[in-house]
Design an enzyme around this catalytic site. Structure first.
Site: not given
Length: 242
Positions: A116, A218, A220
Site C-alpha cells: 500500500c 493489503h 497481510e
C-alpha cells in the site's frame, strides 16, 4: 533446522490526540504484518523511522528481507508536485526515513515486499510520481477505500503472467482495498504487473531483481480470513533465506 531469515518491517509514526499522553509521538505497526511474517517462516523485526543515516545503513545490512508497510499519504514535495486538495495527513520525517532505507536496500539484492503506502514509496524511491487522489486520474474509477472489514475482498486485479505474482497466483485475484492515492508515472526499473479493471496499477516489480514486489492491496489483512495470500509471504521469506 533451516535458519529462519530476519525480516525487517518498517514501523510508522502517529501522535496521541487525547488523554495524559496527548501530543506524544509513538512508533507502531499493525500486528497483521508481524503475524504474516511469522506464519511464512520468517522472524519479524520492527524498524522505526530514524534520522541517523548510519542507523539506516545498519538496518539495511542487518535484515535478510524488508517489508515496507502501509500508512498515511506520501508528501508530494518528495516527487516534485504541489499538494492536491484531497491530500491526507503526511509526515515528511517518516517519508524521508523510509525512502533512505528503501534506496539503500534497493542497492542490494535483498528482497522487498512493499504494501500500500510502501508500494507508493517504492515508486517514489525509483523516481516515479503518484496521483494524490484517485479523482486526479483521467478515467473514472471505482471505490478503492472499502468500508468492509479488512479481510473482505471488493475488486479484482489482473496479473501479468510473466511476473513473480503470475508465478505465485496465476491469473486474476480478488483483493481488498484501502487507499485513495495510487501510482502515476512509474519509477525507473519498475513495471506494472497487476491492474484493476478501472486501470489503477495494483502491483509493480523491479526488473533484474529476484524479489522486489509492490502491491496496492493489503495481503497481510487478507491472511486474517484465509491462507490465499500466504504463498506471497512464503515466496518473499524463502527468497530472503536463500
Amino acid at each position: 533446522m533451516m535458519k529462519r531469515p530476519l525480516i525487517g518491517i518498517t514501523a510508522g509514526l502517529f501522535t496521541v490526540e487525547t488523554g495524559v499522553f496527548a501530543g506524544m509521538e509513538r512508533v507502531y505497526v499493525n500486528r497483521d504484518y508481524v503475524d504474516a511474517i511469522e506464519k511464512a517462516g520468517g522472524v519479524p523485526l520492527l524498524l522505526p523511522p530514524v534520522k541517523d543515516e548510519e542507523a539506516a545503513a545498519y538496518f539495511a545490512g542487518l535484515c535478510a528481507g524488508f517489508l515496507f508497510s502501509g500508512g498515511i499519504d506520501v508528501n508530494p514535495v518528495l516527487y516534485g508536485h504541489e499538494p492536491h486538495t484531497a491530500l491526507g495527513a503526511v509526515n515528511t520525517r517518516w517519508d524521508r526515513a523510509e525512502l533512505s532505507l528503501l534506496r539503500r536496500v534497493l542497492d542490494t539484492d535483498k528482497p522487498v515486499l512493499a504494501v500500500c503506502r510502501g508500494h507508493q514509496l517504492l515508486n517514489v524511491a525509483c523516481g516515479g510520481t503518484l496521483y494524490q487522489d484517485l479523482s486526479e486520474m483521467p478515467q473514472p474509477v471505482f471505490r478503492h477505500s472499502q468500508l468492509a472489514c479488512r479481510a473482505d475482498r471488493i475488486h479484482t486485479v489482473r496479473i501479468v503472467p510473466d511476473s513473480v505474482l503470475g508465478e505465485i497466483f496465476g491469473g486474476n485475484l480478488f483483493v481488498n482495498s484501502f487507499h485513495h492515492q495510487t501510482l502515476r508515472d512509474l519509477g525507473k526499473g519498475l513495471r506494472a504487473t497487476a491492474c484493476s479493471e478501472d486501470g489503477v496499477i495494483e502491483a509493480v516489480e523491479m526488473e533484474g531483481k529476484a524479489f522486489v514486489v509492490g502491491v496496492q492491496w493489503h495481503p497481510e489483512m487478507l491472511l486474517t480470513g484465509s491462507d490465499d495470500m500466504l504463498p506471497l509471504f512464503e515466496r518473499f521469506v524463502r527468497t530472503a533465506g536463500e
